[in-house]
Design a protein around this motif. Structure first.
Motif, PDB file in Angstrom:
ATOM      1  N   PHE A  14       0.825  -1.207   0.000  1.00  0.00           N
ATOM      2  CA  PHE A  14       0.000   0.000   0.000  1.00  0.00           C
ATOM      3  C   PHE A  14       0.860   1.259   0.000  1.00  0.00           C
ATOM      4  O   PHE A  14       0.386   2.344   0.324  1.00  0.00           O
ATOM      5  N   GLY A  15       2.152   1.094  -0.341  1.00  0.00           N
ATOM      6  CA  GLY A  15       3.101   2.205  -0.260  1.00  0.00           C
ATOM      7  C   GLY A  15       2.594   3.475  -0.914  1.00  0.00           C
ATOM      8  O   GLY A  15       2.609   4.546  -0.301  1.00  0.00           O
ATOM      9  N   GLU A  16       2.118   3.386  -2.143  1.00  0.00           N
ATOM     10  CA  GLU A  16       1.657   4.585  -2.863  1.00  0.00           C
ATOM     11  C   GLU A  16       0.422   5.192  -2.203  1.00  0.00           C
ATOM     12  O   GLU A  16       0.297   6.395  -2.072  1.00  0.00           O
ATOM     13  N   ILE A  17      -0.492   4.305  -1.797  1.00  0.00           N
ATOM     14  CA  ILE A  17      -1.737   4.768  -1.177  1.00  0.00           C
ATOM     15  C   ILE A  17      -1.441   5.442   0.162  1.00  0.00           C
ATOM     16  O   ILE A  17      -2.058   6.444   0.533  1.00  0.00           O
ATOM     17  N   VAL A 102     -14.983 -13.595   7.808  1.00  0.00           N
ATOM     18  CA  VAL A 102     -15.517 -12.408   7.149  1.00  0.00           C
ATOM     19  C   VAL A 102     -14.384 -11.424   6.865  1.00  0.00           C
ATOM     20  O   VAL A 102     -13.548 -11.166   7.738  1.00  0.00           O
ATOM     21  N   VAL A 103     -14.372 -10.925   5.639  1.00  0.00           N
ATOM     22  CA  VAL A 103     -13.354  -9.947   5.246  1.00  0.00           C
ATOM     23  C   VAL A 103     -13.998  -8.562   5.256  1.00  0.00           C
ATOM     24  O   VAL A 103     -15.092  -8.368   4.717  1.00  0.00           O
ATOM     25  N   TYR A 104     -13.318  -7.628   5.894  1.00  0.00           N
ATOM     26  CA  TYR A 104     -13.810  -6.255   5.992  1.00  0.00           C
ATOM     27  C   TYR A 104     -12.773  -5.276   5.447  1.00  0.00           C
ATOM     28  O   TYR A 104     -11.579  -5.582   5.420  1.00  0.00           O
ATOM     29  N   LEU A 105     -13.257  -4.101   5.091  1.00  0.00           N
ATOM     30  CA  LEU A 105     -12.377  -2.947   4.931  1.00  0.00           C
ATOM     31  C   LEU A 105     -12.563  -2.096   6.175  1.00  0.00           C
ATOM     32  O   LEU A 105     -13.705  -1.830   6.592  1.00  0.00           O
ATOM     33  N   ASP A 106     -11.469  -1.669   6.781  1.00  0.00           N
ATOM     34  CA  ASP A 106     -11.541  -0.834   7.975  1.00  0.00           C
ATOM     35  C   ASP A 106     -11.567   0.632   7.548  1.00  0.00           C
ATOM     36  O   ASP A 106     -10.579   1.157   7.013  1.00  0.00           O
ATOM     37  N   LEU A 107     -12.703   1.273   7.784  1.00  0.00           N
ATOM     38  CA  LEU A 107     -12.890   2.650   7.315  1.00  0.00           C
ATOM     39  C   LEU A 107     -12.183   3.669   8.206  1.00  0.00           C
ATOM     40  O   LEU A 107     -12.263   4.874   7.947  1.00  0.00           O
ATOM     41  N   GLU A 108     -11.457   3.207   9.238  1.00  0.00           N
ATOM     42  CA  GLU A 108     -10.553   4.100   9.963  1.00  0.00           C
ATOM     43  C   GLU A 108      -9.427   4.568   9.040  1.00  0.00           C
ATOM     44  O   GLU A 108      -8.794   5.587   9.283  1.00  0.00           O
ATOM     45  N   PRO A 110      -8.287   6.358   5.868  1.00  0.00           N
ATOM     46  CA  PRO A 110      -8.926   7.338   4.981  1.00  0.00           C
ATOM     47  C   PRO A 110      -9.003   6.864   3.535  1.00  0.00           C
ATOM     48  O   PRO A 110      -9.968   7.193   2.831  1.00  0.00           O
ATOM     49  N   ALA A 111      -8.022   6.102   3.079  1.00  0.00           N
ATOM     50  CA  ALA A 111      -8.049   5.610   1.697  1.00  0.00           C
ATOM     51  C   ALA A 111      -9.200   4.618   1.510  1.00  0.00           C
ATOM     52  O   ALA A 111      -9.901   4.631   0.491  1.00  0.00           O
ATOM     53  N   ALA A 112      -9.414   3.756   2.496  1.00  0.00           N
ATOM     54  CA  ALA A 112     -10.534   2.810   2.425  1.00  0.00           C
ATOM     55  C   ALA A 112     -11.856   3.567   2.483  1.00  0.00           C
ATOM     56  O   ALA A 112     -12.788   3.285   1.720  1.00  0.00           O
TER      57      ALA A 112
END
Ligand code: SF4
Length: 158
Positions: A14-17, A102-108, A110-112
């Motif tokens: 995720f280096g660029e992100i 269960v797979v989640y995206l953690d909205l903490e 900012p990119a997610a």
């Protein structure tokens, strides 16, 4: 847990992100270690208690950033960082009601939250997680380790 899970995830970068992010997860959060990672991080790991047992973790603690964060705000061990560091803001948890993973995206992150994590990339990670043998007892502890609850479900599997 598959001993090669960290290796299998080594394509995750995720280096660029992450560049220029003000939140800097490594200053705010901890990363739970896989059992096979505990020895490698013996000197910096601390214990996190959960209702079903303890896990070891590295990262931010007591308001201090992760000791592996360098003075320029980059991870000094990035290529060999822990599984949890590699994966976040993607998170894998156990569903205690259904027994599914269960797979989640953690909205903490900012990119997610801004939808900047490529969907195809997330699907690739999900497929990889599906193919891995994951220790359910460890996953239960990981799931119950205290964490900000700002998660968006993206996939589930048995
Ligand atoms: S090991 Fe690296 S990626 Fe993980 S929390 Fe520490 S600085 Fe961040």
């Amino acid at each position: 847990m598959d001993g090669g899970l960290s290796r299998a995830l080594s394509f995750v970068d995720f280096g660029e992100i992450c560049r220029g992010c003000n939140v800097n997860c490594c200053k705010r959060f901890y990363a739970v270690l896989l059992p096979e990672e505990e020895e490698r991080f013996r000197e910096t790991a601390f214990t996190v208690s959960t209702p079903v047992g303890n896990v070891k973790a590295i990262g931010a603690r007591d308001g201090k950033p992760c000791p592996y964060l360098d003075s320029t705000g980059r991870c000094s061990i990035y290529p060999s960082r822990s599984f949890d560091c590699m994966l976040w803001p993607i998170v894998l948890y156990y569903d205690f009601n259904t027994g599914e993973k269960v797979v989640y995206l953690d909205l903490e992150c900012p990119a997610a939250a801004a939808g900047r994590i490529d969907e195809g990339f997330v699907e690739r990670v999900v497929e990889l997680l599906k193919s891995c043998e994951i220790d359910t007892e460890w996953l239960k502890k990981y799931t119950l380790a205290p964490w900000p609850n700002n998660l968006k479900e993206v996939a589930r599997f048995g």
